[in-house]
Design a protein around this motif. Sequence first.
Motif, mmCIF file in Angstrom:
data_model
loop_
_atom_site.group_PDB
_atom_site.id
_atom_site.type_symbol
_atom_site.label_atom_id
_atom_site.label_comp_id
_atom_site.label_asym_id
_atom_site.label_seq_id
_atom_site.Cartn_x
_atom_site.Cartn_y
_atom_site.Cartn_z
ATOM 1 N N ILE A 1 40.322 51.594 42.296
ATOM 2 C CA ILE A 1 41.155 52.668 41.749
ATOM 3 C C ILE A 1 41.842 52.163 40.484
ATOM 4 C CG2 ILE A 1 43.190 54.106 42.154
ATOM 5 C CD1 ILE A 1 42.483 54.055 45.145
ATOM 6 N N ARG A 2 41.784 52.968 39.432
ATOM 7 C CA ARG A 2 42.469 52.623 38.177
ATOM 8 C C ARG A 2 43.463 53.726 37.841
ATOM 9 N NH1 ARG A 2 40.040 48.445 35.061
ATOM 10 N NH2 ARG A 2 38.070 47.696 35.982
ATOM 11 N N ASN A 3 44.616 53.329 37.258
ATOM 12 C CA ASN A 3 45.640 54.304 36.896
ATOM 13 C C ASN A 3 45.322 54.966 35.554
ATOM 14 O OD1 ASN A 3 46.321 52.431 34.917
ATOM 15 N ND2 ASN A 3 48.038 51.592 36.103
ATOM 16 N N PHE B 1 43.577 28.634 44.585
ATOM 17 C CA PHE B 1 42.689 29.778 44.452
ATOM 18 C C PHE B 1 43.495 31.013 44.072
ATOM 19 C CE2 PHE B 1 40.662 27.078 47.738
ATOM 20 C CZ PHE B 1 39.515 26.744 47.032
ATOM 21 N N ALA B 2 43.400 31.400 42.800
ATOM 22 C CA ALA B 2 44.075 32.614 42.345
ATOM 23 C C ALA B 2 43.256 33.819 42.778
ATOM 24 C CB ALA B 2 44.226 32.585 40.829
ATOM 25 N N PHE B 3 43.867 34.723 43.539
ATOM 26 C CA PHE B 3 43.159 35.909 44.004
ATOM 27 C C PHE B 3 44.126 37.077 44.068
ATOM 28 C CE2 PHE B 3 45.172 34.442 47.848
ATOM 29 C CZ PHE B 3 45.477 35.606 48.544
ATOM 30 N N ASP B 4 43.575 38.263 44.191
ATOM 31 C CA ASP B 4 44.377 39.472 44.351
ATOM 32 C C ASP B 4 43.648 40.438 45.269
ATOM 33 O OD1 ASP B 4 46.867 39.583 42.453
ATOM 34 O OD2 ASP B 4 45.279 38.695 41.231
ATOM 35 N N LEU B 5 44.408 41.342 45.876
ATOM 36 C CA LEU B 5 43.862 42.451 46.648
ATOM 37 C C LEU B 5 44.244 43.729 45.914
ATOM 38 C CD1 LEU B 5 44.795 41.370 50.310
ATOM 39 C CD2 LEU B 5 42.600 41.124 49.158
ATOM 40 N N ILE B 6 43.236 44.514 45.499
ATOM 41 C CA ILE B 6 43.500 45.705 44.701
ATOM 42 C C ILE B 6 43.093 46.969 45.448
ATOM 43 C CG2 ILE B 6 43.316 44.486 42.508
ATOM 44 C CD1 ILE B 6 40.467 45.589 42.241
ATOM 45 N N LYS B 7 43.704 48.097 45.042
ATOM 46 C CA LYS B 7 43.442 49.378 45.692
ATOM 47 C C LYS B 7 41.998 49.807 45.441
ATOM 48 C CE LYS B 7 48.222 50.997 45.528
ATOM 49 N NZ LYS B 7 49.156 52.038 45.020
ATOM 50 N N GLY C 1 49.894 44.510 54.265
ATOM 51 C CA GLY C 1 49.547 45.380 55.377
ATOM 52 C C GLY C 1 48.560 46.471 55.014
ATOM 53 N N GLU C 2 48.282 46.637 53.698
ATOM 54 C CA GLU C 2 47.320 47.640 53.251
ATOM 55 C C GLU C 2 45.992 46.973 52.890
ATOM 56 O OE1 GLU C 2 50.397 50.845 51.142
ATOM 57 O OE2 GLU C 2 49.004 49.648 49.910
ATOM 58 N N PRO C 3 44.868 47.651 53.192
ATOM 59 C CA PRO C 3 43.567 47.075 52.826
ATOM 60 C C PRO C 3 43.335 47.126 51.322
ATOM 61 C CG PRO C 3 43.279 49.281 53.717
ATOM 62 C CD PRO C 3 44.727 48.937 53.896
ATOM 63 N N GLY C 4 42.713 46.089 50.794
ATOM 64 C CA GLY C 4 42.411 46.039 49.370
ATOM 65 C C GLY C 4 41.161 45.223 49.106
ATOM 66 N N LEU C 5 40.551 45.446 47.955
ATOM 67 C CA LEU C 5 39.354 44.706 47.556
ATOM 68 C C LEU C 5 39.761 43.315 47.085
ATOM 69 C CD1 LEU C 5 36.280 44.761 46.928
ATOM 70 C CD2 LEU C 5 36.895 45.498 44.624
ATOM 71 N N LEU C 6 39.130 42.288 47.658
ATOM 72 C CA LEU C 6 39.428 40.904 47.293
ATOM 73 C C LEU C 6 38.734 40.549 45.985
ATOM 74 C CD1 LEU C 6 40.578 38.056 47.986
ATOM 75 C CD2 LEU C 6 38.435 37.642 49.221
ATOM 76 N N ILE C 7 39.520 40.096 45.000
ATOM 77 C CA ILE C 7 38.960 39.647 43.729
ATOM 78 C C ILE C 7 39.545 38.279 43.388
ATOM 79 C CG2 ILE C 7 38.540 41.951 42.799
ATOM 80 C CD1 ILE C 7 41.121 41.708 41.202
ATOM 81 N N CYS D 1 43.941 48.340 37.281
ATOM 82 C CA CYS D 1 43.911 48.322 38.744
ATOM 83 C C CYS D 1 45.312 48.054 39.285
ATOM 84 C CB CYS D 1 42.942 47.257 39.244
ATOM 85 S SG CYS D 1 41.225 47.569 38.802
ATOM 86 N N SER D 2 45.517 48.307 40.566
ATOM 87 C CA SER D 2 46.835 48.132 41.175
ATOM 88 C C SER D 2 46.760 47.232 42.395
ATOM 89 C CB SER D 2 47.411 49.499 41.594
ATOM 90 O OG SER D 2 47.462 50.370 40.499
ATOM 91 N N HIS D 3 47.810 46.432 42.601
ATOM 92 C CA HIS D 3 47.906 45.599 43.796
ATOM 93 C C HIS D 3 48.194 46.470 45.016
ATOM 94 C CE1 HIS D 3 48.088 41.820 41.505
ATOM 95 N NE2 HIS D 3 48.874 42.460 40.656
#
Length: 608
Positions: free
Chosen positions: A407-409, A392-398, A420-426, A414-416
């Motif tokens: 959040i986008r730069n 399962f490929a996933f990421d947690l983003i800001k 220990g930091e909360p992020g949106l699961l995608i 988007c940024s990882h």
Amino acid sequence: MYLSWLTGLGAGMVLLHFLQKLLFPYFWDDFWYLVKVVHCGIRMKLYSRKGKLVTVLDKFLSHAKKQPRKPFIIYEGDTYTYEDVDKRSSRVAHVFLNHSELKRGDTVALLMSNEPDFVHVWFGLAKLGCVVAFLNSNIRANSLLHSLRSCEPRAVVVGADLLETIEEILPSLPEDISVWGMKDSVPRGVISLKEKLSTASDKPVPRSHHVATNFKSSYLYIFTSGTTGLPKAAVITQLQALKGSFGLWAFGCTTDDIIYITLPLYHSSGSLLGIGGCIELGATCVLKKKFSASQFWNDCKKYNVTVFQYIGELCRYLCKQPKKEGENDHQVRLAVGNGIRSDVWREFLDRFGNIKMCELYGATEGNICFMNHTGKIGAVGRTNFFYKVTFFAFDLIKYDFQKDEPIRNEQGWCSHVKKGEPGLLISQKHTEKKLLCDVFKKGDVYFNTGDLMVQDKENFLYFGTVLETLSGLKWKGENVATTEVADVLGMLDFIQESNVYGVSVPECEGKTGMASIILKPNKSLDLGKVYQQVVTFLPVYACPRFLRIQEKMETTGTFKPKKLQLVQEGFSPLKISDPLYFMDNLKKSYVPLTKELYDQIMLGEIKL
């Protein structure tokens, strides 16, 4: 020489074991879990290569032949063997073969509470190759009509206790939908399925009616109430159903286990993981019409339950029950579910004994899954390099909580988040809905789960706490779409705009609904009408318990209503100068939220 060599080897083994425990404490837990996952994958490949796709229904039929007398379902003291369920479901299939125009591939909606006939109808229709749409038995009126229209069924089967619910919307149903009731005496416009079952054949239905030619073919529709709009039908393929059925086995359940299912079967946890899991194991399930905290442990003892399914609220209710002598005198060894808080988890184990709590995470609309196979308190799952790359490929983003969006730069990416930091699961593997595009590079597409998570340094995953209150909320174990509630309130002619969000209430699991309302100019608030509107068009768990009347609505730069500050302010009349109201079911209206009433709610004297 030989003795010294053995001594050195032994010392080396001890050292390696010590280092493994110190540096890689979960190595063997991860290893055996991955072996199971790989084993599942190999089995699926073997099915495909043989050219014979074995579905959940095929596995049930196999058990009905090999162990016909083994109990499959125990319900209110009655036992239904695998053979009993096979024959009863065949009767259902023959009724529709002989008295309807249903054909393979047609959709049939099922509106029924937890009972054996839920399974009989489900399997009977599956034997005809029909796609079954599970309807939430709590919804009514507009939400129920929307669900029926969205899945476009040729027929709907209704349980005896829900016939009044369907009767309310009969005049609004499309003419080409036939309605079947599981009762001898049914309202006009409804066909009695129970009456026709009494004379139907229980002979096997030819496999040609349901044989699967593709694992991607539709098997079920399960309605989800996520973060936006009315309930949505998630398509469950034969492959997804098969994968879901492996869950109990992956956690260590066996054919000898007796599994207690109190969760509603219209949810994927009760149907895919619970009933499907029992079929994968060839095990027995004890089915409960509705969860009862006072009867729970008595049922476990009476039926020798060894495994039960849960949601966090269920465990909290059990912990709130008065203590009884011998309440940990049971045979339960495993509990499988999701959403249990760390404090409730610890209290549950301290009070009810050494039960391994197996937390899992899975999005019905997505294809990402986490399992806490180690039993680490508080974690919803665990990951590692091989799991992430292979399965399962996933990421947690800001995520920007004020704007309620990723959040986008400056480049638009988007940024990882850091560990220990909360992020949106995608999830990189995606469906057609809830998509995030151009996330890390041009053209990539991710599935937005809508869930906030944290990954710690040991690669355990934990739920975040803020996102739920912004985009949606969970109350009484049910997801509530805040936009659906806002739309229902917006139907009133004196409401110009409403902003619905979740607020915390002491000693209550999840978030209950609160609505900030802007009135139309020169219009007055009718609290009785607001009450009637929400109870008519919303299920009980979705009705907002609190109202806040504001003069203007703060919005983000993208014109979304701001929620974070409202969430943080809660419903305290000591902090908020705006008029506040509380839902009073006895008075059938909303009433002013006074300090005295607020104190009663905070002390738990008023139950929500």
